[in-house]
Scaffold this motif. Structure first.
Motif, PDB file in Angstrom:
ATOM      1  N   LYS A   1      -2.716   1.151   6.468  1.00 14.04           N
ATOM      2  CA  LYS A   1      -2.283   1.822   5.230  1.00 14.04           C
ATOM      3  C   LYS A   1      -3.110   1.332   4.037  1.00 14.04           C
ATOM      4  O   LYS A   1      -3.469   2.112   3.150  1.00 14.04           O
ATOM      5  CB  LYS A   1      -0.803   1.536   4.966  1.00 14.04           C
ATOM      6  CG  LYS A   1       0.078   2.751   5.185  1.00 14.04           C
ATOM      7  CD  LYS A   1       1.534   2.397   5.145  1.00 14.04           C
ATOM      8  CE  LYS A   1       2.197   2.606   3.803  1.00 14.04           C
ATOM      9  NZ  LYS A   1       3.644   2.284   3.846  1.00 14.04           N
TER      10      LYS A   1
ATOM     11  N   ASN B   1      -1.995  -5.406   2.819  1.00 18.01           N
ATOM     12  CA  ASN B   1      -0.723  -4.820   3.249  1.00 18.01           C
ATOM     13  C   ASN B   1      -0.357  -5.335   4.625  1.00 18.01           C
ATOM     14  O   ASN B   1      -1.223  -5.716   5.409  1.00 18.01           O
ATOM     15  CB  ASN B   1      -0.839  -3.290   3.294  1.00 18.01           C
ATOM     16  CG  ASN B   1       0.521  -2.624   3.366  1.00 18.01           C
ATOM     17  OD1 ASN B   1       1.431  -3.016   2.643  1.00 18.01           O
ATOM     18  ND2 ASN B   1       0.678  -1.638   4.225  1.00 18.01           N
ATOM     19  N   ARG B   2       0.981  -5.389   4.869  1.00 10.96           N
ATOM     20  CA  ARG B   2       1.467  -5.805   6.190  1.00 10.96           C
ATOM     21  C   ARG B   2       0.806  -4.946   7.272  1.00 10.96           C
ATOM     22  O   ARG B   2       0.250  -5.468   8.224  1.00 10.96           O
ATOM     23  CB  ARG B   2       2.996  -5.655   6.203  1.00 10.96           C
ATOM     24  CG  ARG B   2       3.675  -6.148   7.422  1.00 10.96           C
ATOM     25  CD  ARG B   2       5.168  -6.100   7.231  1.00 10.96           C
ATOM     26  NE  ARG B   2       5.658  -4.753   6.904  1.00 10.96           N
ATOM     27  CZ  ARG B   2       6.923  -4.467   6.659  1.00 10.96           C
ATOM     28  NH1 ARG B   2       7.843  -5.407   6.694  1.00 10.96           N
ATOM     29  NH2 ARG B   2       7.296  -3.231   6.378  1.00 10.96           N
ATOM     30  N   SER B   3       0.839  -3.623   7.086  1.00  8.01           N
ATOM     31  CA  SER B   3       0.118  -2.740   8.017  1.00  8.01           C
ATOM     32  C   SER B   3      -1.257  -2.480   7.416  1.00  8.01           C
ATOM     33  O   SER B   3      -1.384  -1.766   6.421  1.00  8.01           O
ATOM     34  CB  SER B   3       0.821  -1.406   8.196  1.00  8.01           C
ATOM     35  OG  SER B   3       2.186  -1.511   7.923  1.00  8.01           O
TER      36      SER B   3
ATOM     37  N   THR C   1       4.898  -4.543  -3.114  1.00 11.90           N
ATOM     38  CA  THR C   1       5.663  -4.222  -1.904  1.00 11.90           C
ATOM     39  C   THR C   1       7.125  -4.031  -2.282  1.00 11.90           C
ATOM     40  O   THR C   1       7.564  -4.433  -3.363  1.00 11.90           O
ATOM     41  CB  THR C   1       5.591  -5.345  -0.837  1.00 11.90           C
ATOM     42  OG1 THR C   1       6.419  -6.444  -1.251  1.00 11.90           O
ATOM     43  CG2 THR C   1       4.175  -5.817  -0.599  1.00 11.90           C
ATOM     44  N   SER C   2       7.878  -3.451  -1.370  1.00 15.04           N
ATOM     45  CA  SER C   2       9.317  -3.286  -1.603  1.00 15.04           C
ATOM     46  C   SER C   2      10.102  -4.389  -0.904  1.00 15.04           C
ATOM     47  O   SER C   2      11.321  -4.303  -0.805  1.00 15.04           O
ATOM     48  CB  SER C   2       9.763  -1.908  -1.104  1.00 15.04           C
ATOM     49  OG  SER C   2       9.443  -1.768   0.266  1.00 15.04           O
TER      50      SER C   2
ATOM     51  N   ALA D   1       0.836  -1.210   0.000  1.00 14.11           N
ATOM     52  CA  ALA D   1       0.000   0.000   0.000  1.00 14.11           C
ATOM     53  C   ALA D   1       0.866   1.253   0.000  1.00 14.11           C
ATOM     54  O   ALA D   1       0.441   2.320   0.434  1.00 14.11           O
ATOM     55  CB  ALA D   1      -0.936  -0.018   1.204  1.00 14.11           C
ATOM     56  N   GLY D   2       2.100   1.128  -0.499  1.00 12.09           N
ATOM     57  CA  GLY D   2       3.000   2.283  -0.603  1.00 12.09           C
ATOM     58  C   GLY D   2       2.835   2.971  -1.941  1.00 12.09           C
ATOM     59  O   GLY D   2       1.825   2.785  -2.637  1.00 12.09           O
ATOM     60  N   GLY D   3       3.853   3.734  -2.326  1.00 16.69           N
ATOM     61  CA  GLY D   3       3.782   4.511  -3.554  1.00 16.69           C
ATOM     62  C   GLY D   3       3.560   3.658  -4.793  1.00 16.69           C
ATOM     63  O   GLY D   3       2.829   4.056  -5.699  1.00 16.69           O
ATOM     64  N   ALA D   4       4.173   2.486  -4.829  1.00 19.87           N
ATOM     65  CA  ALA D   4       4.057   1.634  -6.021  1.00 19.87           C
ATOM     66  C   ALA D   4       2.613   1.163  -6.218  1.00 19.87           C
ATOM     67  O   ALA D   4       2.101   1.162  -7.338  1.00 19.87           O
ATOM     68  CB  ALA D   4       5.002   0.445  -5.904  1.00 19.87           C
TER      69      ALA D   4
HETATM   70  P1  ATR Z   1       7.045   2.040  -2.523  1.00 16.95           P
HETATM   71  O1  ATR Z   1       6.980   3.483  -2.873  1.00 16.95           O
HETATM   72  O2  ATR Z   1       8.096   1.271  -3.257  1.00 16.95           O
HETATM   73  O3  ATR Z   1       5.725   1.359  -2.565  1.00 16.95           O
HETATM   74  P2  ATR Z   1       6.877   2.404   0.343  1.00 16.95           P
HETATM   75  O4  ATR Z   1       5.939   3.534   0.190  1.00 16.95           O
HETATM   76  O5  ATR Z   1       7.971   2.486   1.368  1.00 16.95           O
HETATM   77  O6  ATR Z   1       7.612   2.048  -1.013  1.00 16.95           O
HETATM   78  O7  ATR Z   1       6.008   1.084   0.603  1.00 16.95           O
HETATM   79  C1  ATR Z   1       6.601  -0.158   0.737  1.00 16.95           C
HETATM   80  C2  ATR Z   1       5.506  -1.202   0.760  1.00 16.95           C
HETATM   81  O8  ATR Z   1       6.111  -2.499   0.859  1.00 16.95           O
HETATM   82  C3  ATR Z   1       4.585  -1.082   1.948  1.00 16.95           C
HETATM   83  O9  ATR Z   1       3.305  -1.525   1.553  1.00 16.95           O
HETATM   84  C4  ATR Z   1       5.227  -2.038   2.955  1.00 16.95           C
HETATM   85  O10 ATR Z   1       4.356  -2.528   3.945  1.00 16.95           O
HETATM   86  P3  ATR Z   1       4.086  -1.641   5.295  1.00 16.95           P
HETATM   87  O11 ATR Z   1       3.183  -0.523   4.872  1.00 16.95           O
HETATM   88  O12 ATR Z   1       3.420  -2.590   6.210  1.00 16.95           O
HETATM   89  O13 ATR Z   1       5.429  -1.188   5.748  1.00 16.95           O
HETATM   90  C5  ATR Z   1       5.633  -3.144   2.034  1.00 16.95           C
HETATM   91  N1  ATR Z   1       6.707  -4.008   2.577  1.00 16.95           N
HETATM   92  C6  ATR Z   1       8.013  -3.701   2.701  1.00 16.95           C
HETATM   93  N2  ATR Z   1       8.705  -4.754   3.196  1.00 16.95           N
HETATM   94  C7  ATR Z   1       7.805  -5.762   3.381  1.00 16.95           C
HETATM   95  C8  ATR Z   1       7.886  -7.116   3.846  1.00 16.95           C
HETATM   96  N3  ATR Z   1       9.039  -7.643   4.238  1.00 16.95           N
HETATM   97  N4  ATR Z   1       6.745  -7.846   3.888  1.00 16.95           N
HETATM   98  C9  ATR Z   1       5.565  -7.323   3.492  1.00 16.95           C
HETATM   99  N5  ATR Z   1       5.418  -6.046   3.044  1.00 16.95           N
HETATM  100  C10 ATR Z   1       6.523  -5.277   2.981  1.00 16.95           C
END
Ligand code: ATR
Length: 271
Positions: free
Chosen positions: A159, A154-156, A190-191, A131-134
């Motif tokens: 969001k 999403n993990r959280s 996700t990243s 649920a981040g920027g991507a």
């Molecule tokens: P981006 O712009 O690349 O989407 P971001 O805004 O930092 O980067 O978002 C990263 C996303 O990857 C988030 O949805 C994050 O989950 P959280 O919101 O719970 O942090 C997710 N993410 C990163 N590492 C993860 C992992 N090991 N397992 C599951 N989700 C992960």
């Protein structure tokens, strides 16, 4: 006499790894466009100043990558509907007074899925992980393909809920709440893969002929490895999305759709 070339660039931090110059050079060559395309490293606190300097030097447009897509949204003075929906911009076009902001990421993803991989999205159950920027950048174009349902996990969870709340037909949950669900298309936004990890998905999440797509690129991303281990045979990485979003930017700038499939094939051969 040397042709005057229109200047374009990709701006990010870091930027050395970007494959966009290679892609746009191939597009320009294939379509006979007199243009150059360079990489620009912007200091983290100097995005706007860096773009302004490029414009002042005659730049016609830029792509924007991590971490500046939100700042690029603010920098634009006109925005396309898909940029508005994404609240983030990956393409700027400079005309006389206007600075048009667009977001071609979602169109790039959808074109890659449908045109390059033959994936059906309409009436299918689609799961978007992250649920981040991507994830934010691709929601509207995904919805416009009319899936049977679109779930953001999403993990959280909060969001995912905040992102889904911007649309009437998107549902949200935590990744740990997916047990018992099954999807036809699973897209990793996700990243986690950047850190060698992948979201932990429950057994049965993939339907019988499911397609697994990683927005990261590389044949062996952790997500694609885990999908294959779960028995998924139809998988793809995000290299095609990278090429297709570039093609959409090129179209916005030059008014010509470049031969993206040929360029993607060449890129895969040279990968
Ligand atoms: P981006 O712009 O690349 O989407 P971001 O805004 O930092 O980067 O978002 C990263 C996303 O990857 C988030 O949805 C994050 O989950 P959280 O919101 O719970 O942090 C997710 N993410 C990163 N590492 C993860 C992992 N090991 N397992 C599951 N989700 C992960």
């Amino acid at each position: 006499m040397k042709l005057i070339e229109d200047r374009y660039a990709v701006i990010g931090h870091p930027i050395a790894h970007s494959r966009s110059p290679q892609i746009h050079a191939a597009f320009a060559q294939a379509t006979g466009q007199a243009m150059s395309y360079e990489r620009i490293l912007a200091p983290l606190d100097q995005f706007a100043a860096t773009v302004t300097a490029f414009r002042a030097a005659g730049g016609r447009g830029v792509n924007i990558t991590v971490p500046f897509k939100l700042e690029a949204f603010a920098y634009a003075n006109q925005r396309t509907a898909r940029a508005q929906a994404a609240q983030a911009v990956n393409t700027l076009r400079f005309d006389a007074e206007s600075i048009l902001g667009d977001n071609t990421d979602g169109a790039g993803l959808v074109t890659d899925l449908i045109a390059n991989h033959g994936v059906v999205l309409q009436h299918q159950r689609v799961l978007l992980l992250g649920a981040g920027g991507a994830a934010q950048g691709v929601l509207l174009p995904l919805l416009e393909t009319h899936p049977a349902c679109l779930v953001i996990a999403n993990r959280s969870k909060d969001k995912a809920q905040a992102l889904a709340a911007r649309y009437s037909n998107v549902t949200a949950c935590g990744i740990d709440e997916l047990a018992g669900e099954s999807f036809d298309v699973v897209i990793n936004a996700t990243s986690a893969g950047l850190h060698g990890a992948t979201p932990n998905l429950p057994h049965g999440i993939y339907s019988t002929h499911a397609f697994a797509y990683d927005m990261l690129y590389g044949a062996q991303t952790p997500f694609l490895q885990s999908a294959r281990a779960a028995g998924v045979q139809r998988v793809a990485d995000g290299l095609g999305m990278l090429v297709e979003q570039a093609a959409e930017s090129f179209l916005l700038w030059r008014g010509i759709r470049p031969p993206s499939r040929d360029v993607l094939a060449a890129l895969r051969t040279n990968a």
